[in-house]
Design a protein around this motif. Structure first.
Motif, short mmCIF file in Angstrom:
data_model
loop_
_atom_site.label_atom_id
_atom_site.label_comp_id
_atom_site.label_asym_id
_atom_site.label_seq_id
_atom_site.Cartn_x
_atom_site.Cartn_y
_atom_site.Cartn_z
N TYR A 9 0.83 -1.19 0.00
CA TYR A 9 0.00 0.00 0.00
C TYR A 9 0.87 1.25 0.00
CZ TYR A 9 -3.40 3.42 1.59
OH TYR A 9 -4.19 4.52 1.68
N LYS A 10 1.89 1.18 0.92
CA LYS A 10 2.80 2.31 1.05
C LYS A 10 3.61 2.49 -0.24
CE LYS A 10 5.24 4.28 4.94
NZ LYS A 10 6.16 3.97 6.03
N PHE A 11 4.00 1.33 -0.80
CA PHE A 11 4.84 1.38 -2.00
C PHE A 11 4.10 2.03 -3.16
CE2 PHE A 11 6.36 -0.53 -5.95
CZ PHE A 11 7.69 -0.16 -5.89
N PHE A 12 2.82 1.71 -3.30
CA PHE A 12 2.08 2.21 -4.45
C PHE A 12 1.51 3.61 -4.27
CE2 PHE A 12 1.82 -2.32 -5.75
CZ PHE A 12 2.31 -2.16 -7.02
N THR A 13 1.36 4.02 -3.03
CA THR A 13 0.58 5.22 -2.82
C THR A 13 1.27 6.50 -3.32
OG1 THR A 13 -0.84 6.38 -1.31
CG2 THR A 13 1.25 5.67 -0.41
N GLU A 14 2.58 6.59 -3.17
CA GLU A 14 3.24 7.84 -3.59
C GLU A 14 3.17 8.06 -5.11
OE1 GLU A 14 3.97 10.46 -1.92
OE2 GLU A 14 3.29 9.39 -0.14
N PRO A 15 3.60 7.07 -5.91
CA PRO A 15 3.46 7.26 -7.37
C PRO A 15 2.00 7.45 -7.80
CG PRO A 15 4.69 5.24 -6.85
CD PRO A 15 4.30 5.85 -5.56
N MET A 16 1.11 6.75 -7.11
CA MET A 16 -0.30 6.89 -7.48
C MET A 16 -0.78 8.31 -7.20
SD MET A 16 -1.93 3.27 -6.35
CE MET A 16 -3.63 3.75 -6.47
N LYS A 17 -0.34 8.84 -6.07
CA LYS A 17 -0.71 10.20 -5.69
C LYS A 17 -0.19 11.19 -6.74
CE LYS A 17 -0.55 11.68 -0.87
NZ LYS A 17 0.31 11.30 0.24
N ALA A 18 1.06 10.97 -7.13
CA ALA A 18 1.68 11.85 -8.12
C ALA A 18 0.91 11.79 -9.44
CB ALA A 18 3.14 11.45 -8.33
N ALA A 19 0.52 10.56 -9.83
CA ALA A 19 -0.22 10.39 -11.08
C ALA A 19 -1.57 11.08 -10.99
CB ALA A 19 -0.38 8.90 -11.39
N ALA A 20 -2.22 10.93 -9.83
CA ALA A 20 -3.54 11.54 -9.64
C ALA A 20 -3.44 13.06 -9.69
CB ALA A 20 -4.14 11.08 -8.31
N THR A 21 -2.37 13.59 -9.12
CA THR A 21 -2.18 15.04 -9.12
C THR A 21 -1.95 15.55 -10.55
OG1 THR A 21 -1.16 14.86 -6.95
CG2 THR A 21 -0.81 16.92 -8.13
N ARG A 22 -1.09 14.82 -11.28
CA ARG A 22 -0.85 15.19 -12.68
C ARG A 22 -2.15 15.18 -13.48
NH1 ARG A 22 3.72 12.07 -12.69
NH2 ARG A 22 2.65 10.33 -13.65
#
Ligand code: C2E
Ligand code: CA
Ligand code: CA
Ligand code: CA
Length: 279
Positions: A9-22
């Protein structure tokens, strides 16, 4: 397993957050792009192999981004489809393409049919056929000059509603084409039921025809299939002479691709020549 899950969960959340922001940023920029007239249409001619004449053009949307330059539809159409922007965007595309087609006619230039891509969400609006009618009335374009490109998946979900909309459009005289034909999960039994004019053979079927006999016979089968359904055919993504000659040997005369013309602005397309003049 629990600790592992948390780690993932932790591993995926940062890139996912970045993608969502983009994504959100792109989305808000895209709304502004539509309001600020940053979208433009380019047109790619379709030609008849026998006469060499332009017999139609496909309208393809681009985004003239203030800092990033020209952005292709693959980058923003999927985003527009997810956030609902595809409806106003699709309306703008249809209106702009019909205006352009009418403007060419007023100048005595015969570009044939104007083909416009319609997304599934747009096509499935209950009032879609009415909005096409309104745009034709507003622009004064003859319905027979307009061709709508829809994909197999657009009409395979909700077949009855699709047929109703298609029948209404064709009743007005608008032409209907299946885009990217052969790439969807077409049920051939169903395909017969749809009121259609044309199949656009996906460019993937042209890829290896000069080197791979299986590819050549597959393309041949598709052409024969389309013909047996009584449909007109256009091959897209024609990139070389060998492909053009093979298509001609199959009597698939209508073609579109970089070998002939790149998509270009309305002004540039007129500069290409190759079209007829209206009497
Ligand atoms: P499509 O409808 O299959 O459009 C054909 C795409 O193939 C275009 O890419 C075109 O530039 C490209 N193409 C043309 N000839 C060749 C060739 O010889 N070789 C290769 N490799 N490619 C060729 P484009 O303009 O980037 O559009 C991509 C997709 O975006 C379109 O695929 C269509 O699905 C969508 N699209 C474009 N404009 C619109 C629009 O106004 N509305 C909607 N809903 N979708 C659009
Ligand atoms: Ca298309
Ligand atoms: Ca296509
Ligand atoms: Ca496509």
């Amino acid at each position: 397993a629990k600790a592992n899950g948390r780690a993932n969960y932790k591993f995926f959340t940062e890139p996912m957050k970045a993608a969502a922001t983009r994504r959100l940023h792109l989305e808000s920029e895209l709304w502004r792009a539509l309001a600020d007239n940053q979208l433009v249409l380019h047109y790619q001619p379709q030609i008849d192999l026998l006469s060499g004449k332009v017999v139609g053009v496909e309208a393809l949307v681009r985004w003239r981004h203030p800092t990033r330059g020209l952005i292709g539809p693959a980058e923003f159409i999927p985003v527009a489809e997810e956030c609902g922007l595809i409806l106003p965007l699709g309306h703008w595309v249809l209106l702009t393409a019909c205006r352009q087609a009418r403007s060419w006619i007023d100048q005595g230039i015969d570009m044939g049919e104007m083909a416009v891509n319609i997304s599934a969400h747009q096509f499935r609006q209950p009032e879609f056929a009415q909005s096409v009618r309104a745009i034709l009335a507003e622009t004064g374009l003859d319905a027979g000059r307009l061709e709508l490109e829809i994909t197999e998946s657009t009409i395979m979900h909700g077949v009855d509603a699709a047929i109703t909309t298609m029948a209404e459009l064709r009743g007005m005289g608008v032409r209907l084409a299946i885009d990217d034909f052969g790439t969807g999960y077409s049920s051939l039994a169903y395909l017969r039921r749809f009121p259609l004019d044309r199949l656009k053979i996906d460019r993937s079927f042209l890829a290896d025809i000069d080197s791979d006999p299986d590819a050549a016979s597959l393309l041949t089968s598709i052409v024969l299939l389309g013909r047996s359904l009584g449909l007109q055919l256009v091959a897209e993504g024609v990139e070389n002479l060998a492909q053009a000659e093979f298509l001609r040997s199959l009597e698939c005369e209508r073609v579109q691709g970089f070998h002939f013309y790149q998509p270009a602005s309305a002004e540039e397309v007129v500069g290409f020549g190759g079209f007829g003049l209206l009497a």
